[in-house]
Design an enzyme around this catalytic site. Sequence first.
Site, PDB file in Angstrom:
ATOM      1  N   HIS A 102       0.830  -1.079   0.097  1.00 24.76           N
ATOM      2  CA  HIS A 102      -0.192  -0.098  -0.199  1.00 24.76           C
ATOM      3  C   HIS A 102       0.798   1.099   0.058  1.00 24.76           C
ATOM      4  CE1 HIS A 102       1.178  -0.523   4.129  1.00 24.76           C
ATOM      5  NE2 HIS A 102       0.776   0.855   4.303  1.00 24.76           N
ATOM      6  N   ASP A 104       0.257   4.921   2.279  1.00 22.94           N
ATOM      7  CA  ASP A 104      -0.387   5.308   3.428  1.00 22.94           C
ATOM      8  C   ASP A 104      -1.801   6.112   2.993  1.00 22.94           C
ATOM      9  OD1 ASP A 104       1.191   3.816   5.223  1.00 22.94           O
ATOM     10  OD2 ASP A 104       2.688   5.420   5.405  1.00 22.94           O
ATOM     11  N   ARG A 264       4.996   5.885  14.439  1.00 23.41           N
ATOM     12  CA  ARG A 264       4.843   6.476  13.019  1.00 23.41           C
ATOM     13  C   ARG A 264       4.424   7.911  13.303  1.00 23.41           C
ATOM     14  NH1 ARG A 264       1.302   4.163   8.429  1.00 23.41           N
ATOM     15  NH2 ARG A 264       0.405   6.272   8.518  1.00 23.41           N
TER      16      ARG A 264
HETATM   17  C1  SIN Z   1       3.102   0.972   8.117  1.00 20.67           C
HETATM   18  O1  SIN Z   1       2.464   0.650   7.062  1.00 20.67           O
HETATM   19  O2  SIN Z   1       3.165   2.324   8.438  1.00 20.67           O
HETATM   20  C2  SIN Z   1       3.566  -0.024   8.778  1.00 20.67           C
HETATM   21  C3  SIN Z   1       5.101  -0.433   8.289  1.00 20.67           C
HETATM   22  C4  SIN Z   1       5.793  -1.371   9.240  1.00 20.67           C
HETATM   23  O3  SIN Z   1       5.424  -1.671  10.257  1.00 20.67           O
HETATM   24  O4  SIN Z   1       6.987  -1.940   8.742  1.00 20.67           O
END
Ligand code: SIN
Length: 273
Positions: A102, A104, A264
């Site tokens: 994906h 984000d 994040r």
């Molecule tokens: C995400 O899609 O932000 C997760 C990526 C990850 O956990 O490596």
Amino acid sequence: MPYQTIEVRKLTPHIGAEIGGVDLSHPLGNQQFHEVHDALMENLVVFFRGQKLTHDQHKSFGRMFGELAIHPASPHAPEGHPEILTIHADKNSKHVAGEEWHSDVSCDAEPPLGSILYLTEVPPEGGDTLFASMYAAYDKLSPPIKRLVEGLTAIHDGEPVYRGRFGYAATEKGFPKAEHPVVRTHPVTGRKALFVNRNFTTGIKGLSRLESDALLEMLYRHCETPEFQCRFRWQPGSVAFWDNRCAQHHAMWDYFPQRRHGYRVTVKGDRPF
Ligand code: SIN
């Protein structure tokens, strides 16, 4: 590109570079900020090792690149930090964030510019993240397929993921849903990138269901070509910063029932064109 304040070690020809010589817990100087930005534009995703960040330091680094976004559905923010998305998996997890290819929140009318993920706990083995260049994916399409997809618009819907997979409740505004060009132009580099993904794209406007499903499946498989990818092996204190406008990613969940934990921040982006 010559860099004076950072070391840049490319991981593959198409995507990914590890950056050394930067401490993200302090505000970057002007020159270093521009070099990190240039390295991101050149490599689509950049990695830093050995970082130690408080939530405020993490947010400050993100804010150097733009206003921070608040995730439209995930309830997992640390107290007092709504801009931070907690990324967590353990023996009780039924799903993990990003377990499907994906970009984000592509279901948003203005999808993020990029995301900055900082992991504090990683499993003994596994838990890598794969990144793929959507510039390479566009560039390597044959001319007739380029012409076919250039003028098309895709629908991106958050509900099947946020409610369907994760069971999150909708906000007052409901779940985000948006239409975006199948091929977008990066606002900084001017390069064209494919912009459809398995997670959020639900159809292509003006095509029958059969045509849309078949075309999307072909594009998804093409986007997932190994030659367009790099793979990042995390350590505690690693940071990945990806440009969401031209890269997709896939978090490998091959470490169940082990723990993986981090945070994040997401930088707001523009409407794709
Ligand atoms: C995400 O899609 O932000 C997760 C990526 C990850 O956990 O490596």
